[in-house]
Design a protein around this motif. Structure first.
Motif: not given
Length: 387
Positions: A196-222
């Motif tokens: 998940n990519v967020f812009d934390i300058n935006v007030d609430n979590e729903e609006d702060a979420l810029v986009t969601t990417c799916n790796s379909v597996s447990s994430v070890s490094c980004i």
């Protein structure tokens, strides 16, 4: 300009860390961002016993050690503007020490909410905001935020959270990475496979979420890459690799640059093998992304990353005798620090005369440690090969 693959191929070991009373796996490495005349450059290393060791970079001798006792520390990061060192702790805090002072107690303690167990964290590029990810407890997997600034009027050493995001991950938050130059942008990765990519300058979590990417597996490094760091790469615990371009969010261009379910199946290693991925390395001057992997016998592989796939370029060997867990590349002098399951911290430099030393064998450590360190699984790979 010399390409990074040429620099990498020209690396030789110039120093090996001195032994310690309690050998441990070395799980994470970071170096001080501040260079001061007359003072040694510092290296912080996360150890599998849940402590952080501070080394002098040139001599690789241990200067001091910090512990999260009774909790275990996860992750290690120097501040960008001073020699403060941060780590997330399973006791529900993020701890901050002065890396140049042998003081047992943290100089600052960032307290989470009740039942929080922190397993990932980062601090943003201007050292203003800390974000930490939790293990899933009941139905909650949180991203918790704090104001990291020191206030001369406030003498308290303990800080409460600014708030938390609770709706966007459904499992352990395994990775948190702030943007290298935009202090408001942060990316998180989870065992639920979401990035998940967020812009934390935006007030609430729903609006702060810029986009969601799916790796379909447990994430070890980004990590962040590309011009102006508008791209995100991701690695998974079963050795998958994914690469997305945020520039193409609102265009007809493909958002996904690369999608590899298991790197071990597709990279041509010629006569060698690839057992696991360690991390990514974006070289800003050449605008190139590279992936670092290795073998269970301690060889380190450099791969080039393009939209066509991953290509093995060169390898380092003769240093480690077991799985390599962490590396830290210094763009100023093109040096490399590596650490792993043989308890060795190695300093590599280009064109140097290689030091001779006795390679240590892989260590056997307590099963409780295996539960917290990253496990590279061969199972899924073997199952697919049989199909």
């Amino acid at each position: 300009m010399e390409k990074i693959e040429e620099q990498f191929a020209n690396l030789h070991i110039v120093k090996c860390s001195s032994g310690t009373k309690e050998p441990t796996y070395l799980l994470g490495i970071d170096t001080s961002k501040t260079v001061q005349a007359g003072k040694e450059n510092l290296v912080a290393v996360l150890c599998s016993n849940g402590s952080i060791r501070i080394y002098d970079k040139e001599r690789l001798n241990v200067l001091r050690e910090f512990s999260g006792h009774p909790g275990l520390l996860n992750g290690v990061k120097f501040a960008n503007s001073c020699d403060s060192i941060y780590s997330a702790c399973t006791d529900g805090t993020v701890k901050c020490w002065d890396a140049r002072v042998a003081r047992e107690k943290p100089v600052q303690l960032f307290k989470g909410y009740p039942s929080n167990i922190f397993i990932s964290f980062d601090i943003n590029c201007n050292d203003y905001i800390i974000c930490a990810g939790t293990e899933k407890v009941d139905d909650d997997a949180l991203l918790v935020f704090w104001d990291a600034r020191m206030n001369s009027q406030d003498l308290s050493t303990t800080k409460d959270p600014l708030g938390a995001y609770s709706e966007t991950h459904s499992d352990d938050v395994t990775q948190v990475r702030f943007h290298p130059s935009n202090s408001n942008m942060v990316v998180s990765g989870s065992s639920d496979g979401l990035v998940n990519v967020f812009d934390i300058n935006v007030d609430n979590e729903e609006d702060a979420l810029v986009t969601t990417c799916n790796s379909v597996s447990s994430v070890s490094c980004i990590g962040w890459s590309g011009k102006d760091y508008k791209q995100i790469y991701c690695m998974t615990h079963d050795e998958g690799f994914y690469w997305w371009d945020l520039n193409h969010l609102d265009t007809d261009e493909p958002f996904t640059r690369l999608n590899i379910q298991d790197v071990r199946e597709v990279v041509n290693m010629k006569e060698d093998t690839l057992d696991y991925l360690i991390g990514g390395l974006y070289h800003e001057k050449t605008d190139t992304l590279h992936v670092i992997g290795g073998t269970n016998k301690g060889r380190i592989h450099l791969m080039n990353c393009t939209m066509s796939g991953l290509t093995h370029v060169t390898s380092l060997q003769g240093g480690h005798a077991a799985t390599v867990r962490a590396f830290c590349w210094n763009v100023q002098d093109d040096s490399l620090l590596t650490g792993g399951e043989d308890a060795q911290l190695l300093l590599w430099k280009p064109g140097a005369v290689e030091k001779t030393f006795i390679r240590k064998e892989s260590m056997k450590i307590a099963s409780s440690v295996h539960q917290r360190v990253r496990v590279h699984s061969n199972d899924s790979y073997k199952r697919r090969k049989k199909q």
